[in-house]
Write an enzyme that holds these catalytic residues in place. Structure first.
Site, PDB file in Angstrom:
ATOM      1  N   ASP A   1     -41.123   4.389  71.781  1.00 48.78           N
ATOM      2  CA  ASP A   1     -41.437   3.070  71.063  1.00 48.78           C
ATOM      3  C   ASP A   1     -42.206   1.943  71.771  1.00 48.78           C
ATOM      4  O   ASP A   1     -42.747   0.646  71.862  1.00 48.78           O
ATOM      5  CB  ASP A   1     -40.967   2.670  69.709  1.00 48.78           C
ATOM      6  CG  ASP A   1     -40.644   3.804  69.118  1.00 48.78           C
ATOM      7  OD1 ASP A   1     -41.629   5.034  68.577  1.00 48.78           O
ATOM      8  OD2 ASP A   1     -40.553   4.019  68.030  1.00 48.78           O
TER       9      ASP A   1
ATOM     10  N   ASP B   1     -33.397   7.579  60.294  1.00 46.99           N
ATOM     11  CA  ASP B   1     -34.606   6.590  61.070  1.00 46.99           C
ATOM     12  C   ASP B   1     -34.035   5.632  60.340  1.00 46.99           C
ATOM     13  O   ASP B   1     -34.383   4.568  60.860  1.00 46.99           O
ATOM     14  CB  ASP B   1     -35.517   6.582  60.464  1.00 46.99           C
ATOM     15  CG  ASP B   1     -35.948   8.319  60.714  1.00 46.99           C
ATOM     16  OD1 ASP B   1     -35.953   9.291  62.061  1.00 46.99           O
ATOM     17  OD2 ASP B   1     -36.704   9.156  59.291  1.00 46.99           O
TER      18      ASP B   1
ATOM     19  N   ASP C   1     -37.149  -2.538  69.398  1.00 49.68           N
ATOM     20  CA  ASP C   1     -37.560  -2.474  67.869  1.00 49.68           C
ATOM     21  C   ASP C   1     -38.055  -3.665  67.277  1.00 49.68           C
ATOM     22  O   ASP C   1     -38.327  -3.558  66.414  1.00 49.68           O
ATOM     23  CB  ASP C   1     -36.718  -1.823  67.623  1.00 49.68           C
ATOM     24  CG  ASP C   1     -36.827  -1.086  65.543  1.00 49.68           C
ATOM     25  OD1 ASP C   1     -38.762  -0.519  65.749  1.00 49.68           O
ATOM     26  OD2 ASP C   1     -36.257  -0.654  65.312  1.00 49.68           O
TER      27      ASP C   1
END
Length: 339
Positions: free
Chosen positions: A153, A297, A116
């Site tokens: 991601d 989230d 992330d």
């Protein structure tokens, strides 16, 4: 982190990833079904625990809402929050439960270095630790016919300025992870981003660099909200650029499509039920609930830290679901979770 099962998979097994098959020597993994006849329903999910708690308290209305989530198949996320011993125990527990259901478990690996890139889900191992960890996951899954979605991601995010310099380390790690897991007998899918993120050409370039040739395919829309049709169109364009690889789509929260925000957005809704879609005529293998409906989230829009249970958001996802808008509360109260 101690090296665990460091000698489990060597270079010879990695090079065999393209040719692995559970049934016939010489057949490519791409030529065989990745999923069986059922998807695994986790009997110990946060949603199930909340359903049990609400039921015990006699709150039938809320229990019925959360039961709508608890009764559906969801992926099992594996990350650096588990110790090595607990990681193996968790995997084995889910494999046993899936076998009892006659179902295919879907696991998600989520421990890549610089995960992330400093966002709400920041974390991950060092490069050396990550490969040891992946070998441990592979050893626990070996022979299970599980499906593994590798690092949501991890590729699409490389286009972000906050991930500058990360690609040089990440891409070789993902290549190795594909080989390690595929050689252990698991069907692997790499990060395909989503239709609003990168162009098909850009996403395909990242997938090729990450070793898509050795994977079954890629996934799209994980933890996101795009409509199924828009993601299917997008994934089809990517597939045509990476050798017509297979793909799966996360439909867990896309019932209302993109509503303008990615972090606990108001107005989001459950998507359609997870289902296996494999057939000789399509590269779409399955519609999955990868992101757990009800998992936050991050600390935005009133939510707790990323991954924590967010009760009011979970209820809203169900109430906003197109399939439930015309159902009365009385009917909802009468519906037990499906098993």
């Amino acid at each position: 982190m101690r090296r665990v099962i460091a000698s489990l998979i060597g270079a010879a097994l990695v090079s065999a990833a393209l040719a692995w098959t559970p049934t016939a020597p010489g057949a490519r993994a791409d030529d065989l079904p990745a999923f069986g006849s059922r998807l695994y329903v986790d009997p110990t999910s946060d949603a199930q625990r909340m359903y049990d708690s609400l039921t015990a308290r006699g709150d039938a209305t809320k229990a019925a809402l959360i039961g709508r989530i608890a009764s559906r198949p969801t992926a099992v996320w594996l990350g650096d929050w588990y110790t090595p011993t607990l990681l193996v125990s968790v995997i084995q527990r889910h494999l046993r439960a899936a076998a009892a259901q006659g179902a295919t478990p879907v696991f998600v690996t989520y421990a890549i270095p610089d995960r992330d890139c400093g966002g709400f889900s920041a974390g991950g191992y060092t490069a050396d630790q990550y490969l040891d960890w992946t070998r441990q996951v592979a050893g626990a899954l070996a022979g299970s016919r599980a499906v593994v979605l590798i690092e949501p991601d991890s590729l699409a995010m490389l286009s972000s300025a906050k991930c500058a310099g990360v690609a040089a380390t990440r891409l070789p790690l993902l290549q190795s992870a594909v080989g390690i897991l595929a050689a252990a007998g698991v069907s692997t899918y790499l990060d395909g981003g989503n239709a609003r993120w990168l162009t098909p050409d850009a996403q395909a370039a990242y997938l090729r660099a990450a070793g898509i040739a050795g994977a079954r395919g890629f996934f799209t829309n994980v933890s996101n909200f795009d409509t199924t049709q828009s993601e299917r169109d997008y994934a089809g364009k990517i597939s045509s650029r990476v050798g017509w690889k297979h793909f799966v789509i996360d439909v867990s929260r896309n019932g209302n499509g993109w509503t303008g925000a990615w972090c606990n957005p108001p107005g989001a809704a459950l998507g359609q039920d997870p289902q296996i879609t494999e057939s000789p005529s399509t590269k779409l293998d399955a519609l999955l609930w990868v992101k757990h409906p009800g998992a936050s989230d991050g600390p935005c829009n009133g939510g707790p830290p990323a991954g924590a249970w967010y009760e009011s958001a979970a209820e809203a996802l169900v109430l906003n679901s197109p399939s439930l808008r015309v159902i009365s509360p009385a009917i909802l109260r009468a519906r037990p979770p499906r098993r």
